[in-house]
Design a protein around this motif. Structure first.
Motif, PDB file in Angstrom:
ATOM      1  N   THR A 287       0.834  -1.201   0.000  1.00  0.00           N
ATOM      2  CA  THR A 287       0.000   0.000   0.000  1.00  0.00           C
ATOM      3  C   THR A 287       0.865   1.246   0.000  1.00  0.00           C
ATOM      4  O   THR A 287       1.531   1.536   0.979  1.00  0.00           O
ATOM      5  N   PRO A 288       0.902   2.033  -1.093  1.00  0.00           N
ATOM      6  CA  PRO A 288       1.743   3.221  -1.151  1.00  0.00           C
ATOM      7  C   PRO A 288       1.003   4.428  -0.623  1.00  0.00           C
ATOM      8  O   PRO A 288      -0.212   4.442  -0.594  1.00  0.00           O
ATOM      9  N   PRO A 289       1.756   5.506  -0.308  1.00  0.00           N
ATOM     10  CA  PRO A 289       3.211   5.450  -0.167  1.00  0.00           C
ATOM     11  C   PRO A 289       3.588   5.445   1.306  1.00  0.00           C
ATOM     12  O   PRO A 289       3.293   6.386   2.017  1.00  0.00           O
ATOM     13  N   THR A 290       4.262   4.420   1.762  1.00  0.00           N
ATOM     14  CA  THR A 290       4.745   4.355   3.129  1.00  0.00           C
ATOM     15  C   THR A 290       6.215   4.768   3.155  1.00  0.00           C
ATOM     16  O   THR A 290       6.895   4.786   2.123  1.00  0.00           O
ATOM     17  N   LYS A 291       6.698   5.093   4.332  1.00  0.00           N
ATOM     18  CA  LYS A 291       8.104   5.455   4.467  1.00  0.00           C
ATOM     19  C   LYS A 291       9.001   4.319   3.988  1.00  0.00           C
ATOM     20  O   LYS A 291      10.034   4.546   3.359  1.00  0.00           O
ATOM     21  N   GLU A 292       8.599   3.073   4.278  1.00  0.00           N
ATOM     22  CA  GLU A 292       9.403   1.926   3.846  1.00  0.00           C
ATOM     23  C   GLU A 292       9.478   1.850   2.330  1.00  0.00           C
ATOM     24  O   GLU A 292      10.525   1.548   1.759  1.00  0.00           O
ATOM     25  N   GLN A 293       8.367   2.110   1.655  1.00  0.00           N
ATOM     26  CA  GLN A 293       8.373   2.053   0.194  1.00  0.00           C
ATOM     27  C   GLN A 293       9.205   3.171  -0.409  1.00  0.00           C
ATOM     28  O   GLN A 293       9.891   2.981  -1.410  1.00  0.00           O
ATOM     29  N   GLU A 294       9.145   4.340   0.208  1.00  0.00           N
ATOM     30  CA  GLU A 294       9.903   5.480  -0.307  1.00  0.00           C
ATOM     31  C   GLU A 294      11.407   5.283  -0.112  1.00  0.00           C
ATOM     32  O   GLU A 294      12.206   5.963  -0.741  1.00  0.00           O
ATOM     33  N   SER A 295      11.799   4.337   0.744  1.00  0.00           N
ATOM     34  CA  SER A 295      13.206   4.040   0.989  1.00  0.00           C
ATOM     35  C   SER A 295      13.635   2.725   0.348  1.00  0.00           C
ATOM     36  O   SER A 295      14.819   2.369   0.411  1.00  0.00           O
ATOM     37  N   ALA A 296      12.719   1.998  -0.246  1.00  0.00           N
ATOM     38  CA  ALA A 296      13.025   0.667  -0.770  1.00  0.00           C
ATOM     39  C   ALA A 296      13.913   0.741  -1.995  1.00  0.00           C
ATOM     40  O   ALA A 296      13.746   1.594  -2.862  1.00  0.00           O
ATOM     41  N   ILE A 297      14.866  -0.180  -2.065  1.00  0.00           N
ATOM     42  CA  ILE A 297      15.790  -0.255  -3.191  1.00  0.00           C
ATOM     43  C   ILE A 297      15.489  -1.531  -3.970  1.00  0.00           C
ATOM     44  O   ILE A 297      15.606  -2.633  -3.453  1.00  0.00           O
ATOM     45  N   HIS A 298      15.110  -1.361  -5.229  1.00  0.00           N
ATOM     46  CA  HIS A 298      14.796  -2.496  -6.093  1.00  0.00           C
ATOM     47  C   HIS A 298      16.022  -2.908  -6.901  1.00  0.00           C
ATOM     48  O   HIS A 298      16.245  -4.101  -7.122  1.00  0.00           O
ATOM     49  N   THR A 299      16.772  -1.923  -7.360  1.00  0.00           N
ATOM     50  CA  THR A 299      18.031  -2.185  -8.058  1.00  0.00           C
ATOM     51  C   THR A 299      19.074  -1.212  -7.525  1.00  0.00           C
ATOM     52  O   THR A 299      18.754  -0.081  -7.161  1.00  0.00           O
ATOM     53  N   LEU A 300      20.301  -1.663  -7.474  1.00  0.00           N
ATOM     54  CA  LEU A 300      21.399  -0.821  -7.019  1.00  0.00           C
ATOM     55  C   LEU A 300      22.570  -1.007  -7.973  1.00  0.00           C
ATOM     56  O   LEU A 300      22.989  -2.138  -8.223  1.00  0.00           O
ATOM     57  N   ARG A 301      23.072   0.094  -8.498  1.00  0.00           N
ATOM     58  CA  ARG A 301      24.230   0.035  -9.396  1.00  0.00           C
ATOM     59  C   ARG A 301      25.411   0.712  -8.723  1.00  0.00           C
ATOM     60  O   ARG A 301      25.300   1.841  -8.216  1.00  0.00           O
ATOM     61  N   VAL A 302      26.545   0.012  -8.711  1.00  0.00           N
ATOM     62  CA  VAL A 302      27.776   0.549  -8.162  1.00  0.00           C
ATOM     63  C   VAL A 302      28.802   0.637  -9.284  1.00  0.00           C
ATOM     64  O   VAL A 302      29.125  -0.366  -9.926  1.00  0.00           O
ATOM     65  N   ILE A 303      29.290   1.845  -9.533  1.00  0.00           N
ATOM     66  CA  ILE A 303      30.305   2.087 -10.556  1.00  0.00           C
ATOM     67  C   ILE A 303      31.565   2.559  -9.852  1.00  0.00           C
ATOM     68  O   ILE A 303      31.530   3.507  -9.065  1.00  0.00           O
ATOM     69  N   ILE A 304      32.680   1.889 -10.120  1.00  0.00           N
ATOM     70  CA  ILE A 304      33.953   2.230  -9.483  1.00  0.00           C
ATOM     71  C   ILE A 304      34.996   2.469 -10.566  1.00  0.00           C
ATOM     72  O   ILE A 304      35.268   1.580 -11.389  1.00  0.00           O
TER      73      ILE A 304
END
Length: 339
Positions: free
Chosen positions: A55-72
């Motif tokens: 159920t949107p939008p909760t604080k947890e949903q607004e902080s949720a990470i579905h994909t994370l890209r790390v470039i070094i």
């Protein structure tokens, strides 16, 4: 761990991205050169959590990470471009192997798809680098991705865009991986709009309009909290489709709207574009009024902040607007009395 200036970082990104090495790129004299060794590092990401809410939008949903890209990017080594899915993101941290020892630049992007991006090919990121500033600029001329109402965002698939970058030094390998704190921030801002019905009878909101403060672009990695492109084009927005918000007498309803950072009011001699108005099913029109509090009118909206807007709707189509800017983590909305 040493952190360098933003301008130094973006200059290196523009010059070195897509290079197999840092050949020809400048580093500060006191930064040690890479020595050919590699190490395993651990990234601690405080807001990292699985996206399981519905159920949107909760604080947890607004902080949720579905994909994370790390470039070094590192001197004398191939660029690391590693993507993680929601299944990989458990325990609040991730590990990355074979990171070259020595100075590196790190870029972390969460939920890039929410901006219509896929940076699997670093050429795509390079194409987004703005000539002159060296900053990564997201163009959204048709405002396809933002602004969006909370009900329009797929919090179970794309979520909200977040970012972090840093220049640091990778230590030689030990039995314990070097830990790096990644303080992700949301790249957008949130309008938390509370509509207070000061009438004794119920009303239904079927239209909402805003002044020209919705931008068409975004600097992905920020220099300051605001950091809005100077040539941003701003437009007003009106919502009439799928707006049906019933509010009982002397009651309230809240709507969330997510937008790019905005600096639309630069000339105090002009009327503020930060305005909001409403229409109701019964035909009552509440003309747009500026966001004003005891300190004056709003003139900008920074990323990763929440603007609580309180609109009190009275008889005779009179509207009273108040606002406060708070940390996004503070979701408490102080609803004023209706008298």
């Amino acid at each position: 761990m040493k952190h360098l200036s933003y301008h130094y970082i973006v200059a290196l990104l523009a010059a070195c991205l897509l290079s197999a090495t840092f050949a020809g790129c400048t580093r500060e004299a006191d930064e040690p050169a890479a020595d050919g060794r590699t190490a395993t590092i651990r990234l601690n990401i405080p807001m990292l959590e699985a996206a399981t809410r519905i159920t949107p939008p909760t604080k947890e949903q607004e902080s949720a990470i579905h994909t994370l890209r790390v470039i070094i990017e590192s001197e004398g080594a191939t660029t690391i471009n590693q993507a993680f899915t929601a299944d990989d993101l458990t325990g609040g941290s991730i590990t990355i192997d074979n990171v070259p020892v020595g100075p590196v630049q790190m870029y972390v992007i969460a939920n890039e798809a929410s901006l219509g991006k896929d940076y699997s090919d670093l050429k795509t990121l390079q194409d987004d680098i703005e000539e002159g500033t060296g900053k990564v600029r997201i163009h959204d001329d048709g405002r396809q991705y933002f602004p969006k109402r909370g009900s329009e965002i797929d919090f179970t698939a794309t979520g909200l865009p977040m970012e972090w970058m840093g220049q640091l030094t990778i230590d030689p390998p030990t039995d314990t991986p070097q830990t790096i704190e990644v303080d992700l921030v949301r790249a957008v801002a949130k309008l938390n709009i509370t509509m207070n019905n000061a009438l004794s009878d119920p009303i239904t909101i079927n239209g909402m309009s805003f002044g020209a403060f919705f931008g068409d672009c975004l600097y992905l990695f920020h220099t300051t909290n605001l950091d809005v492109p100077n040539d941003t084009q701003y437009a007003g927005m009106s919502y009439t489709d799928d707006i049906n918000i019933p509010i009982e007498g002397n009651s309230s309803a809240t709507l969330a709207l997510y937008i790019y950072p905005s600096f639309a009011w630069k000339n105090a001699g002009d009327a503020s574009p930060y305005t909001i108005g409403f229409t109701t099913v019964a035909g009552g029109n509440y003309p747009q009024q500026a966001f004003v509090n005891n300190y004056g009118a709003l003139n900008s909206i920074a990323r990763n902040t929440q603007v609580n807007i309180s609109a009190t709707l009275r008889t005779d189509t009179h509207i009273k607007i108040n606002f406060e800017v708070v940390s996004w983590e503070n979701n408490t909305v102080d609803v004023p009395p209706f008298n």
